[in-house]
Write an enzyme that holds these catalytic residues in place. Structure first.
Site, PDB file in Angstrom:
ATOM      1  N   LYS A 187       1.058  -1.411   0.282  1.00 37.39           N
ATOM      2  CA  LYS A 187      -0.309  -0.221  -0.481  1.00 37.39           C
ATOM      3  C   LYS A 187       0.764   1.228  -0.708  1.00 37.39           C
ATOM      4  O   LYS A 187       1.593   1.531   1.233  1.00 37.39           O
ATOM      5  CB  LYS A 187      -0.776  -0.140   1.179  1.00 37.39           C
ATOM      6  CG  LYS A 187      -2.046   1.402   0.973  1.00 37.39           C
ATOM      7  CD  LYS A 187      -2.652   1.270   2.622  1.00 37.39           C
ATOM      8  CE  LYS A 187      -1.791   2.475   3.196  1.00 37.39           C
ATOM      9  NZ  LYS A 187      -1.880   4.027   2.320  1.00 37.39           N
ATOM     10  N   GLU A 261      10.231   0.415  10.166  1.00 37.58           N
ATOM     11  CA  GLU A 261      11.168   1.272  10.060  1.00 37.58           C
ATOM     12  C   GLU A 261      10.653   2.768  10.591  1.00 37.58           C
ATOM     13  O   GLU A 261       9.735   3.490   9.320  1.00 37.58           O
ATOM     14  CB  GLU A 261      11.638   1.954   8.480  1.00 37.58           C
ATOM     15  CG  GLU A 261      12.865   2.199   9.210  1.00 37.58           C
ATOM     16  CD  GLU A 261      12.887   3.744   8.032  1.00 37.58           C
ATOM     17  OE1 GLU A 261      13.064   4.945   9.077  1.00 37.58           O
ATOM     18  OE2 GLU A 261      13.025   4.000   7.373  1.00 37.58           O
ATOM     19  N   CYS A 295      13.289  10.184   7.332  1.00 35.47           N
ATOM     20  CA  CYS A 295      13.362   9.834   8.228  1.00 35.47           C
ATOM     21  C   CYS A 295      14.495  10.172   9.260  1.00 35.47           C
ATOM     22  O   CYS A 295      14.722  10.649  10.124  1.00 35.47           O
ATOM     23  CB  CYS A 295      12.863   8.188   9.177  1.00 35.47           C
ATOM     24  SG  CYS A 295      13.435   7.246   7.349  1.00 35.47           S
TER      25      CYS A 295
END
Lengths: 485, 312
Positions: A187, A261, A295
């Site tokens: 997704k 993650e 991130c």
């Protein structure tokens, strides 16, 4: 004739991509309409214009995708030899290279990142991940993944990826899963589904057996249906720590495996003996690359007090040369914020920073009047307790803190619930190693930042998640011990 | 200056921030990817032409060749008189008189290479006499070489003293304005970016008006990372002293594309103040040919071919 050296517009042509007015779900090798006919629009964040309508997958659609993946796993992909699987992966890698320009333009239109980044970073790295894992497909027995047993695939993998590197995160997820013999339901993020759907076309072009890769588009509910589905063997998630915790709760007590993650608040540590001009470049690429939607961004600058003033001055001068604007212009350094929602979050945290007493400085740049934009920003006079020093902003905002001794630098760097990345800038090798040994972060860069390679494992400590992606370690997340040798 | 010793110079130069090779080369490469099109390309081409020190430094040079070069300097493209003139003609000191006469009152400067160019292997009196010759003959600019042997052995004082002494000679012609001093570091022999940074600062401390990469006789000559490091030096020197020093890459820049990359690097490193012939020069011979071809292409939409641009 201009009077000075003003760079004329150098726009990349969007003529190379053909965006359909609507997209279905990619299930069982074909594009299909969702069961309840729902859809949502995806926009170009640089202009706010609608790019396409994309199907919203409900629970029934997710179920159909998982069943297609199970069928493909049982009948075709699971029994296939590694060498044959490798051929498909090599083919996908080559197609990504051949269609690189198309992917780069589409990524920039849907995500808002500068074309030079999608062109020079996202797409080449995505192809590199498929090349790298294609090479592993027939060598898994020699990778030392399972002791005394052959590595066996897990089955059907559910994967949920974020909007910051849409195609690259897809590659990080799909390439190792396929190389190890698993099939996938993926997704993409709801704001950036288009390159995943173009990738679905590449799967068709590569004659990948139907059902090996399935793409279900949608928002949180779609992701939840996928993570809750009982016939999924493993979930791999990249995204926010909040959603990661929800997924971990959903999966607790089931047989499913999980890798996460998540977020980060990376420290970029600059010692007083650092190569200052190059450190400034590293600070810039650490936090302003991809608008700070990274991130592992170096969102906290920890700079030794004796050089702090000089470093901040140089940084401000350098930010004055960053070109913020049209992501399709080849000279743009900082593009658009991905969504109105993300812009609101960045704005709120920056206001909190000012309210808490940190000093805000934003680069003097003219922002376009349409779309979502935020000027590159630096906070000085930041203390550890401030929200801008603790919370992930996920935008082009740097918090500057100072330290006096190496021990203080390490203590401050580690004093965060996160532990994804860190950078160390020093001309002294022994100090770099001493510091790296003490940092609790999954990736530590020395005199560089944001360098990625498919051979190098990536992942976090603490609330930045668990499991590794890429490299030999990344394969471990996708195999179980099979029959004995 | 009497307090100046090798020890104090070393302490100071070695206290400059280090240059990280990987980072500097990555930054230069990133600047090299800027896409300069249409009006900005036209501006860059004209600016680059106006910054050229049109150079011939061969043992086989003749007065005829120098006069030909001067003619080209004054009218680079006879098909288009709107083409800017170059900044200077750069020759060995025995050709200064020829160039001076040929250029007349065109406003184009004559630069002379001196100090036992290109090796610099001569005694200081010989170097000073070499420079004196050029200044007396009417050179507007002196391109001197540093003593690389002394620099690499850590004898910074000798390098400093020689630059300072040559600078004195540059001021010695009472009939003319002081000659501008360009100090050639010969970065190809200095080998490391740390050395390039230290040599740049040493030259500026000793009175250089310009710092220049190379003689053109050693490979590698001018490279983009080297220019980047030198531009950082003049930028920081201005921050410290308020004074501007010029920068001149020389050797190895042959195409318009290369020249544009350099101008981008100047623009985004030292800043737009340096984008004039007063503060940035290209030491080149064949570069002008390509700039003229690209200029014609931009004006007419078609390449004319190298037979439509005079070669030296």
């Amino acid at each position: 004739m201009p009077t000075g050296f003003e760079y004329a517009p150098a726009p990349e042509s969007r003529g190379v991509v053909d965006i359909a007015s609507s997209y279905g779900l990619f299930v069982g090798g074909e594009f299909v309409d969702p069961a309840d006919g729902g859809s949502f629009k995806t926009v170009n964040p640089a202009t706010g214009e609608r790019l396409s309508d994309v199907a919203e997958a409900g629970a029934a659609d997710v179920d159909a995708a998982v069943r297609a993946a199970r069928r493909a796993y049982t009948q075709v992909w699971g029994p296939m030899s590694g060498a044959e699987r490798g051929k498909y992966l090599f083919r996908i890698a080559r197609l990504l290279q051949e269609r690189a320009r198309e992917f780069a333009v589409l990524e920039t239109l849907d995500n808002g990142k500068p074309i030079k980044e999608s062109r020079d970073v996202d797409i080449p790295l995505a192809a590199a991940h498929f090349f790298y894992h294609a090479g592993w497909a027939d060598k898994l027995e020699y990778a030392g993944l399972t002791t005394g047993a052959r590595p066996a695939p897990l089955g059907v993998i559910g994967q949920v990826i974020p909007w910051n590197f849409p195609l690259l995160m897809l590659a990080w997820k799909i390439a190792p899963a396929l190389a190890t013999g698993n099939t996938v339901v993926l997704k993409p993020a709801e704001t950036t589904p288009l390159t995943a759907l173009l990738f679905a076309q590449v799967c068709q072009q590569a004659d990948l057996p139907a059902g090996v890769v399935n793409i279900v588009t949608g928002a949180g509910a779609t992701g939840q249906a996928l993570t809750e589905h009982p016939d999924v063997d493993k979930i791999a998630f990249t995204g926010s720590t909040d959603v990661g915790k929800q997924i971990a709760r959903t999966i607790a007590g089931t047989r499913k495996r999980l890798t996460l993650e998540l977020g980060g608040k990376g420290a970029n540590i600059v010692y007083d003996d650092a190569a200052i001009d190059q450190a400034v470049e590293g600070i810039v690429s650490g936090i302003y690359f991809n608008q700070g939607h990274v991130c592992c961004a170096g969102s906290r600058l920890l700079v030794q007090e004796s050089v702090a003033e000089d470093v901040v001055r140089r940084l401000q001068r350098r930010l004055g040369t960053l070109r913020v604007g049209d992501p399709m212009d080849k000279n743009t350094d900082v593009g658009a914020i991905n969504s109105a929602e993300q812009l609101a979050r960045i704005t709120a945290l920056v206001e909190a920073g000012e309210a808490e007493g940190a000093t805000r400085w934003s680069a003097p740049c003219e922002l376009p009047d349409r779309g979502y934009w935020f000027a590159p920003t630096i906070f000085t006079d930041v203390s550890q307790a401030h929200r801008v020093a603790q919370e992930e902003i996920f935008g082009p905002v740097l918090s500057v803190l100072t330290f006096r001794t190496p021990a203080e630098a390490v203590a401050k760097a580690n004093n965060t619930p996160y532990g994804l990345s860190a950078g160390i800038w020093s001309d002294k090798g022994s100090r770099v190693l001493w510091t790296a040994d003490r940092l609790r972060a999954g990736v530590v860069w020395a005199n560089s930042f944001n360098k990625f390679d498919p051979t190098s494992p990536f992942g976090g400590y603490k609330e930045s998640g668990y499991g590794r992606e890429a490299g030999r370690h990344g394969l471990e997340a996708y195999v179980a011990a099979g029959s004995e040798d | 200056m009497s307090a100046l010793s090798n020890r104090s110079l070393r302490t100071w130069l070695h206290g400059l921030p280090a240059v990280d090779q990987v980072g500097a080369e990555a930054r230069a490469a990133a600047l090299g990817t800027r896409s300069i099109k249409t009006t900005s390309k036209a501006w860059a081409i004209d600016t680059a032409i106006s910054m050229i020190d049109l150079t011939t430094l061969e043992g086989s040079d003749t007065p005829g060749k120098v006069r030909n070069l001067c003619a080209k300097a004054m009218l680079p493209d006879r098909a288009d008189p709107s083409t800017p003139r170059v900044a200077a003609i750069c020759v060995y000191n025995d050709m200064v008189t020829v160039a001076r006469e040929a250029l007349g009152d065109s406003g184009i400067n004559v630069a002379a290479v001196t100090t036992a160019f290109p090796s610099g292997r001569a005694s200081l009196p010989v170097k000073l006499l070499d420079t004196q010759d050029a200044v007396t003959a009417g050179a507007d600019e002196i391109d001197m070489v540093i003593d690389r042997g002394a620099f690499l052995s850590g004898d910074y004082r000798t390098v400093f003293d020689q630059i300072a002494a040559v600078k004195e000679v540059c001021r010695s012609n009472p009939d003319r304005a002081d000659a501008h001093l360009k100090v050639i570091l010969e970065t190809g022999e200095l080998a490391t970016y740390d050395n390039v940074r230290r040599a740049s600062w040493l030259a500026m401390l000793a009175g250089a008006d310009f710092i220049k990469t190379s003689t053109g006789k050693i490979s590698p000559a001018a490279t983009l990372p080297v220019i980047l490091v030198m531009l950082e030096a003049v930028r920081d020197w201005r921050g410290l002293t308020g004074a501007m020093v010029g920068v001149k890459p020389a050797g190895g820049i042959r195409t318009t594309k290369d020249a544009v990359k350099h101008l981008v690097t100047v623009n985004e490193t030292a800043g737009p103040d340096w984008l004039t012939p007063q503060w940035f020069r290209f030491g080149a011979s064949s570069l002008l040919t390509d700039l003229l071809l690209q200029r014609q292409k931009l004006r007419t939409g078609a390449y004319s071919g190298s037979d439509y641009v005079t070669e030296d």
